[in-house]
Design a protein around this motif. Structure first.
Motif, PDB file in Angstrom:
ATOM      1  N   GLN A   1       2.547   1.158 -11.076  1.00  0.00           N
ATOM      2  CA  GLN A   1       3.636   1.394 -10.175  1.00  0.00           C
ATOM      3  C   GLN A   1       3.376   0.605  -8.781  1.00  0.00           C
ATOM      4  O   GLN A   1       2.140   0.929  -8.448  1.00  0.00           O
ATOM      5  CB  GLN A   1       4.146   2.857  -9.940  1.00  0.00           C
ATOM      6  N   ALA A   2       4.116  -0.051  -7.899  1.00  0.00           N
ATOM      7  CA  ALA A   2       3.743  -0.643  -6.960  1.00  0.00           C
ATOM      8  C   ALA A   2       3.368   0.514  -5.842  1.00  0.00           C
ATOM      9  O   ALA A   2       4.018   1.573  -5.762  1.00  0.00           O
ATOM     10  CB  ALA A   2       4.749  -1.365  -6.258  1.00  0.00           C
ATOM     11  N   PHE A   3       2.515   0.241  -4.916  1.00  0.00           N
ATOM     12  CA  PHE A   3       2.209   1.163  -3.598  1.00  0.00           C
ATOM     13  C   PHE A   3       3.250   1.571  -3.012  1.00  0.00           C
ATOM     14  O   PHE A   3       3.966   0.401  -2.579  1.00  0.00           O
ATOM     15  CB  PHE A   3       1.118   0.672  -3.000  1.00  0.00           C
ATOM     16  N   SER A   4       3.407   2.804  -2.505  1.00  0.00           N
ATOM     17  CA  SER A   4       4.474   2.856  -1.391  1.00  0.00           C
ATOM     18  C   SER A   4       3.758   3.115  -0.082  1.00  0.00           C
ATOM     19  O   SER A   4       3.342   4.326   0.129  1.00  0.00           O
ATOM     20  CB  SER A   4       5.254   4.176  -1.980  1.00  0.00           C
ATOM     21  N   ILE A   5       3.689   2.251   0.648  1.00  0.00           N
ATOM     22  CA  ILE A   5       3.048   2.594   1.744  1.00  0.00           C
ATOM     23  C   ILE A   5       4.003   1.838   3.056  1.00  0.00           C
ATOM     24  O   ILE A   5       4.770   0.751   2.985  1.00  0.00           O
ATOM     25  CB  ILE A   5       1.926   1.224   1.756  1.00  0.00           C
ATOM     26  N   GLN A   6       3.953   2.668   4.042  1.00  0.00           N
ATOM     27  CA  GLN A   6       4.607   2.715   5.142  1.00  0.00           C
ATOM     28  C   GLN A   6       3.632   2.723   6.392  1.00  0.00           C
ATOM     29  O   GLN A   6       2.391   3.146   6.147  1.00  0.00           O
ATOM     30  CB  GLN A   6       5.592   3.561   5.584  1.00  0.00           C
ATOM     31  N   VAL A   7       3.917   2.124   7.559  1.00  0.00           N
ATOM     32  CA  VAL A   7       3.148   1.967   8.576  1.00  0.00           C
ATOM     33  C   VAL A   7       3.865   2.841   9.930  1.00  0.00           C
ATOM     34  O   VAL A   7       4.989   2.614  10.049  1.00  0.00           O
ATOM     35  CB  VAL A   7       2.786   0.597   9.159  1.00  0.00           C
TER      36      VAL A   7
ATOM     37  N   LYS B   1      -7.222   4.629  -4.266  1.00  0.00           N
ATOM     38  CA  LYS B   1      -7.011   5.784  -5.004  1.00  0.00           C
ATOM     39  C   LYS B   1      -5.950   6.639  -4.303  1.00  0.00           C
ATOM     40  O   LYS B   1      -5.019   7.110  -5.363  1.00  0.00           O
ATOM     41  CB  LYS B   1      -8.462   6.536  -4.787  1.00  0.00           C
ATOM     42  N   ILE B   2      -6.006   6.755  -3.032  1.00  0.00           N
ATOM     43  CA  ILE B   2      -4.840   7.674  -2.540  1.00  0.00           C
ATOM     44  C   ILE B   2      -3.512   7.063  -2.638  1.00  0.00           C
ATOM     45  O   ILE B   2      -2.565   7.526  -2.909  1.00  0.00           O
ATOM     46  CB  ILE B   2      -5.279   7.791  -1.244  1.00  0.00           C
ATOM     47  N   ALA B   3      -3.407   5.636  -2.434  1.00  0.00           N
ATOM     48  CA  ALA B   3      -2.308   4.978  -2.399  1.00  0.00           C
ATOM     49  C   ALA B   3      -1.919   5.153  -3.851  1.00  0.00           C
ATOM     50  O   ALA B   3      -0.411   5.025  -4.188  1.00  0.00           O
ATOM     51  CB  ALA B   3      -2.274   3.700  -2.126  1.00  0.00           C
TER      52      ALA B   3
ATOM     53  N   LEU C   1      -3.067  -4.301   0.917  1.00  0.00           N
ATOM     54  CA  LEU C   1      -2.902  -3.467  -0.056  1.00  0.00           C
ATOM     55  C   LEU C   1      -1.982  -3.882  -1.142  1.00  0.00           C
ATOM     56  O   LEU C   1      -1.866  -3.849  -2.229  1.00  0.00           O
ATOM     57  CB  LEU C   1      -2.765  -2.147   0.261  1.00  0.00           C
ATOM     58  N   ARG C   2      -0.523  -4.263  -0.533  1.00  0.00           N
ATOM     59  CA  ARG C   2       0.568  -4.312  -1.502  1.00  0.00           C
ATOM     60  C   ARG C   2       0.247  -5.608  -2.119  1.00  0.00           C
ATOM     61  O   ARG C   2       0.663  -5.865  -3.364  1.00  0.00           O
ATOM     62  CB  ARG C   2       1.854  -4.685  -0.475  1.00  0.00           C
ATOM     63  N   ALA C   3      -0.557  -6.609  -1.860  1.00  0.00           N
ATOM     64  CA  ALA C   3      -0.811  -7.805  -2.431  1.00  0.00           C
ATOM     65  C   ALA C   3      -1.730  -7.477  -3.476  1.00  0.00           C
ATOM     66  O   ALA C   3      -1.823  -8.618  -4.650  1.00  0.00           O
ATOM     67  CB  ALA C   3      -1.386  -8.921  -1.561  1.00  0.00           C
ATOM     68  N   ARG C   4      -2.364  -6.660  -3.432  1.00  0.00           N
ATOM     69  CA  ARG C   4      -3.280  -6.152  -4.491  1.00  0.00           C
ATOM     70  C   ARG C   4      -3.107  -5.070  -5.489  1.00  0.00           C
ATOM     71  O   ARG C   4      -3.708  -4.900  -6.499  1.00  0.00           O
ATOM     72  CB  ARG C   4      -4.768  -5.879  -3.872  1.00  0.00           C
ATOM     73  N   ASN C   5      -1.634  -4.941  -5.480  1.00  0.00           N
ATOM     74  CA  ASN C   5      -1.192  -4.053  -6.544  1.00  0.00           C
ATOM     75  C   ASN C   5      -0.256  -4.429  -7.292  1.00  0.00           C
ATOM     76  O   ASN C   5       0.475  -5.372  -7.085  1.00  0.00           O
ATOM     77  CB  ASN C   5      -0.478  -2.878  -5.673  1.00  0.00           C
TER      78      ASN C   5
END
Length: 120
Positions: free
Chosen positions: A3-9, A88-90, A116-120
């Motif tokens: 699953q793609a990382f769910s990352i917000q800033v 790991k957390i993501a 990070l998104r580019a590596r998932n």
């Protein structure tokens, strides 16, 4: 398939949101005027932040943005321990990368989230 990382800033000065997930401060320096309680951090990962030299060189100057991105991404490529920790957390759910800068478009959290998104 993963699953793609769910990352917000988000700025560390903004109040926490109910959908923040793990809140990770990615600044090398603690932000002024923010208590640990108010920050509601899951983790302060200073080692993922840009080096002191790069941070001082950049000085949040938008004219240096492209070069800052390039240099910081190179630092991330050379920092497998900190990258492994944040990945790991993501991989466990939503992550909010927190930063203290006033500029919401030109800061290390934006670069890190894209990287990070580019590596998932």
């Amino acid at each position: 398939m993963t699953q793609a990382f769910s990352i917000q800033v988000r700025r560390v000065y903004d109040p926490p949101g109910p959908d923040d997930g793990a809140r990770i401060l990615v600044d090398r320096l603690w932000p002024r005027g923010v208590s640990r309680e108010r920050a509601h951090l899951t983790l302060w990962l200073r080692d993922i932040a840009p080096s002191t030299e790069l941070r001082k060189w950049f000085a949040h100057d938008p004219e240096k943005w492209s070069e800052f991105r390039r240099r910081y991404e190179a630092e991330l490529d050379d920092n497998p321990a900190a990258v492994a920790e944040i990945m790991k957390i993501a991989g466990q759910g939503r992550v909010t990368l927190l930063y203290g800068a006033r500029d919401t478009q030109h800061n290390e959290a934006v670069v890190l989230a894209d990287w990070l998104r580019a590596r998932n």
